[in-house]
Scaffold this motif. Structure first.
Motif, PDB file in Angstrom:
ATOM      1  N   ILE A  67    -107.361  -8.058  38.243  1.00 59.66           N
ATOM      2  CA  ILE A  67    -106.655  -8.192  37.900  1.00 59.66           C
ATOM      3  C   ILE A  67    -105.543  -9.455  37.953  1.00 59.66           C
ATOM      4  CG2 ILE A  67    -104.508  -7.559  36.277  1.00 59.66           C
ATOM      5  CD1 ILE A  67    -105.770  -5.250  36.162  1.00 59.66           C
ATOM      6  N   LYS A  68    -105.659 -10.729  37.211  1.00 56.57           N
ATOM      7  CA  LYS A  68    -104.862 -11.673  37.853  1.00 56.57           C
ATOM      8  C   LYS A  68    -103.676 -11.684  37.351  1.00 56.57           C
ATOM      9  CE  LYS A  68    -105.155 -16.834  37.032  1.00 56.57           C
ATOM     10  NZ  LYS A  68    -105.914 -17.940  36.308  1.00 56.57           N
ATOM     11  N   PHE A  69    -102.528 -12.227  38.045  1.00 51.37           N
ATOM     12  CA  PHE A  69    -101.677 -12.271  38.095  1.00 51.37           C
ATOM     13  C   PHE A  69    -100.751 -13.335  38.862  1.00 51.37           C
ATOM     14  CE2 PHE A  69     -97.008 -10.655  39.639  1.00 51.37           C
ATOM     15  CZ  PHE A  69     -96.656 -10.635  37.798  1.00 51.37           C
ATOM     16  N   VAL A  70    -100.035 -14.478  38.434  1.00 52.05           N
ATOM     17  CA  VAL A  70     -99.224 -15.603  38.679  1.00 52.05           C
ATOM     18  C   VAL A  70     -97.706 -14.929  38.140  1.00 52.05           C
ATOM     19  CG1 VAL A  70     -98.746 -17.446  38.294  1.00 52.05           C
ATOM     20  CG2 VAL A  70    -100.414 -17.088  38.045  1.00 52.05           C
ATOM     21  N   PRO A  71     -96.941 -14.596  38.832  1.00 53.51           N
ATOM     22  CA  PRO A  71     -95.476 -14.417  39.019  1.00 53.51           C
ATOM     23  C   PRO A  71     -94.352 -15.450  38.834  1.00 53.51           C
ATOM     24  CG  PRO A  71     -95.929 -14.410  41.531  1.00 53.51           C
ATOM     25  CD  PRO A  71     -97.052 -14.360  40.280  1.00 53.51           C
ATOM     26  N   THR A  72     -93.728 -15.498  37.807  1.00 48.35           N
ATOM     27  CA  THR A  72     -93.527 -16.498  37.454  1.00 48.35           C
ATOM     28  C   THR A  72     -91.586 -16.784  38.182  1.00 48.35           C
ATOM     29  OG1 THR A  72     -91.355 -14.984  35.615  1.00 48.35           O
ATOM     30  CG2 THR A  72     -93.804 -16.415  35.010  1.00 48.35           C
ATOM     31  N   ALA A  73     -91.416 -15.622  39.135  1.00 41.83           N
ATOM     32  CA  ALA A  73     -90.651 -16.149  39.880  1.00 41.83           C
ATOM     33  C   ALA A  73     -90.965 -15.116  41.366  1.00 41.83           C
ATOM     34  CB  ALA A  73     -88.607 -15.049  39.303  1.00 41.83           C
ATOM     35  N   SER A  74     -90.769 -15.232  42.612  1.00 39.41           N
ATOM     36  CA  SER A  74     -90.484 -14.690  43.722  1.00 39.41           C
ATOM     37  C   SER A  74     -89.803 -13.463  43.951  1.00 39.41           C
ATOM     38  CB  SER A  74     -90.038 -15.205  44.570  1.00 39.41           C
ATOM     39  OG  SER A  74     -90.996 -16.482  44.367  1.00 39.41           O
ATOM     40  N   GLY A  75     -90.889 -12.388  44.219  1.00 38.57           N
ATOM     41  CA  GLY A  75     -90.247 -10.648  45.022  1.00 38.57           C
ATOM     42  C   GLY A  75     -90.998  -9.886  44.826  1.00 38.57           C
ATOM     43  N   TYR A  76     -90.462  -9.348  44.897  1.00 38.73           N
ATOM     44  CA  TYR A  76     -91.621  -7.921  44.554  1.00 38.73           C
ATOM     45  C   TYR A  76     -91.760  -6.918  43.926  1.00 38.73           C
ATOM     46  CZ  TYR A  76     -90.273  -7.505  49.993  1.00 38.73           C
ATOM     47  OH  TYR A  76     -90.015  -7.423  51.426  1.00 38.73           O
ATOM     48  N   TYR A  77     -93.596  -6.834  43.133  1.00 42.09           N
ATOM     49  CA  TYR A  77     -93.747  -6.405  42.161  1.00 42.09           C
ATOM     50  C   TYR A  77     -95.000  -5.007  42.679  1.00 42.09           C
ATOM     51  CZ  TYR A  77     -92.392 -10.946  40.248  1.00 42.09           C
ATOM     52  OH  TYR A  77     -91.725 -11.906  39.713  1.00 42.09           O
ATOM     53  N   GLU A  78     -94.837  -4.585  41.805  1.00 36.16           N
ATOM     54  CA  GLU A  78     -96.329  -3.287  42.103  1.00 36.16           C
ATOM     55  C   GLU A  78     -97.124  -3.423  41.103  1.00 36.16           C
ATOM     56  OE1 GLU A  78     -93.101  -0.009  42.225  1.00 36.16           O
ATOM     57  OE2 GLU A  78     -92.861  -0.046  40.508  1.00 36.16           O
ATOM     58  N   PHE A  79     -97.733  -2.899  41.932  1.00 41.70           N
ATOM     59  CA  PHE A  79     -99.428  -3.027  40.402  1.00 41.70           C
ATOM     60  C   PHE A  79     -99.332  -0.595  39.906  1.00 41.70           C
ATOM     61  CE2 PHE A  79     -99.524  -7.181  42.197  1.00 41.70           C
ATOM     62  CZ  PHE A  79     -99.826  -7.619  40.883  1.00 41.70           C
ATOM     63  N   ILE A  80     -98.960  -0.823  39.685  1.00 41.58           N
ATOM     64  CA  ILE A  80     -99.391   0.987  38.306  1.00 41.58           C
ATOM     65  C   ILE A  80    -100.054   1.164  38.227  1.00 41.58           C
ATOM     66  CG2 ILE A  80     -98.029   3.338  38.122  1.00 41.58           C
ATOM     67  CD1 ILE A  80     -95.231   0.765  38.288  1.00 41.58           C
ATOM     68  N   CYS A  81    -101.197   2.191  38.783  1.00 42.35           N
ATOM     69  CA  CYS A  81    -102.066   2.922  38.203  1.00 42.35           C
ATOM     70  C   CYS A  81    -101.814   4.106  37.325  1.00 42.35           C
ATOM     71  CB  CYS A  81    -103.647   2.926  38.942  1.00 42.35           C
ATOM     72  SG  CYS A  81    -104.276   0.859  40.381  1.00 42.35           S
ATOM     73  N   ASP A  82    -102.194   4.548  36.421  1.00 40.69           N
ATOM     74  CA  ASP A  82    -101.532   5.424  35.482  1.00 40.69           C
ATOM     75  C   ASP A  82    -102.692   6.907  35.995  1.00 40.69           C
ATOM     76  OD1 ASP A  82    -103.701   4.879  34.099  1.00 40.69           O
ATOM     77  OD2 ASP A  82    -102.941   5.215  31.712  1.00 40.69           O
ATOM     78  N   THR A  83    -103.592   6.097  36.446  1.00 43.49           N
ATOM     79  CA  THR A  83    -104.165   7.934  36.777  1.00 43.49           C
ATOM     80  C   THR A  83    -105.004   7.978  38.623  1.00 43.49           C
ATOM     81  OG1 THR A  83    -105.025   7.559  34.625  1.00 43.49           O
ATOM     82  CG2 THR A  83    -106.398   8.651  36.213  1.00 43.49           C
ATOM     83  N   LYS A  84    -105.832   8.970  39.466  1.00 46.24           N
ATOM     84  CA  LYS A  84    -105.790   9.607  40.608  1.00 46.24           C
ATOM     85  C   LYS A  84    -106.977   9.129  40.502  1.00 46.24           C
ATOM     86  CE  LYS A  84    -103.801  11.161  43.770  1.00 46.24           C
ATOM     87  NZ  LYS A  84    -102.212  11.535  44.837  1.00 46.24           N
TER      88      LYS A  84
END
Length: 369
Positions: A67-84
């Motif tokens: 999955i491609k992601f380009v943040p518009t602001a610097s900081g901490y982000y998380e990628f949440i998977c809703d299923t184990k």
């Protein structure tokens, strides 16, 4: 780019070999990975995308999802998977095309049953392209919804890294390092520092020279860190060696490993005690017979005789006697009917150097004619 693809391929092979026996590297492996990257859906903050990995497939691009992601602001982000995964495990990682691994995580079946989701978080830079990658192992066909959100740290149990100091046998510094108490985030690489333990730097003694009296010599130890703060004695154990008889004694500090670790040591000197002059007599013409109390703990004796009670340099001569067994010395070729003052002291040879005790009280005698 090629370095990035090689790194991704190595991760796939290393992780999926745990449970996918059919996966092999084909001649088109880089092409397959590039197709998976090219077809990666883009995601924005707060958006959700569905992805699928198939650990049973022999095709590389089906064992992995991007999955491609380009943040518009610097900081901490998380990628949440809703299923184990129902079985096996899923490995996740945030990477860049220049092969910068940001952070990784893993979701496993039967692990963390109270947490049906898993997530991977990282500190990202504004306007830089990142890829969130999923690889499955023995998970079969695994589908999950991935959401990108701002990350708030959730902390694990704190742990301690001891500050460290190391020295060699010659009391020479070798290595030191700060330590501290840290509390890591469960999902990203951030660690909150709760305490700082600065590396030990100096060790001083309440005295560096003692006088032999038959008892142990135990100077008080003070340890300071590199900031000049005194380190509490509760953090170390002090031991003494060769600290009774005249000579070189050693005090060693061993840190207990709770906040500080390693060793520090320092040498100090125990001097001979004050000598005892027992008699000075003139039994023959122009001679003096000098007697003193023996001390088996010393290396030898030093005698001074002078026509001055103040032992001025011009009137004083010195005789050194090596060996502790001697208890008297006859001085010849003196002036007749002359009053001489005598004193004696003990010495101990320490590391090739004579260390002297205090002079005895002086005695006087007049030589015979």
């Amino acid at each position: 780019m090629k370095k990035f693809l090689s790194a991704v391929m190595a991760l796939i092979m290393a992780f999926t070999c745990l449970g996918v026996s059919g996966l092999t590297a084909s001649a088109d492996e880089y092409t397959d990975i590039m197709n998976a990257i090219s077809n990666a859906p883009s995601i924005t903050l707060g958006e959700t995308k569905s992805v699928t990995v198939n650990s049973q497939s022999e095709k590389i691009d089906e064992n992995i999802a991007f999955i491609k992601f380009v943040p518009t602001a610097s900081g901490y982000y998380e990628f949440i998977c809703d299923t184990k995964p129902a079985t096996g495990a899923v490995f996740s990682e945030v990477m860049t095309m220049d092969d910068e691994e940001i952070y990784s995580g893993m979701g496993e079946s039967g692990r963390g049953a109270t947490a049906p989701v898993f997530k991977c978080a990282a500190k990202l830079t504004a306007n830089k392209t990142y890829y969130f990658m999923l690889i499955g192992s023995e998970c079969g066909v695994y589908t999950t919804n991935v959401t990108v959100a701002k990350h708030t740290h959730q902390y694990d149990v704190a742990y301690t890294v001891s500050a460290y100091y190391e020295y060699d046998a010659e009391e020479k510094f070798l290595y030191s390092e700060d330590g501290g108490k840290y509390q890591p985030c469960l999902y990203c690489g951030y660690e909150k520092k709760l305490e700082t333990y600065y590396a030990p730097k100096t060790m001083t003694l309440s005295y560096t020279t003692g006088v032999y009296n038959g008892k142990t010599k135990t100077p008080k130890v003070t340890i300071k860190d590199r900031k000049g703060n005194v380190i509490s004695a509760s953090n170390y154990k002090v031991t003494y060696k060769n600290n009774v008889k005249p000579g070189k004694a050693t005090v060693t500090v061993k840190f207990n490993g709770k906040k500080y670790d390693g060793l520090m040591a320092k040498n100090y000197t125990i001097k001979p005690k004050k000598a005892t002059l027992t008699s000075v007599k003139s039994n023959k013409s122009k001679q003096l017979t000098i007697k003193w109390k023996k001390d088996s703990n010393v290396s030898g004796y030093q005698i001074q005789y002078s026509t001055s009670s103040k032992f001025t340099s011009k009137t004083t001569k010195t005789v050194t006697i090596s060996g502790s067994k001697y208890v008297q010395k006859t001085i010849k070729n003196l002036k007749s009917k002359k009053k001489y003052y005598v004193r004696v002291r003990y010495y101990k040879t320490i590391s090739g150097k004579k260390v002297y005790g205090a002079w005895s009280s002086s005695k006087a005698a007049t030589t015979k004619k």
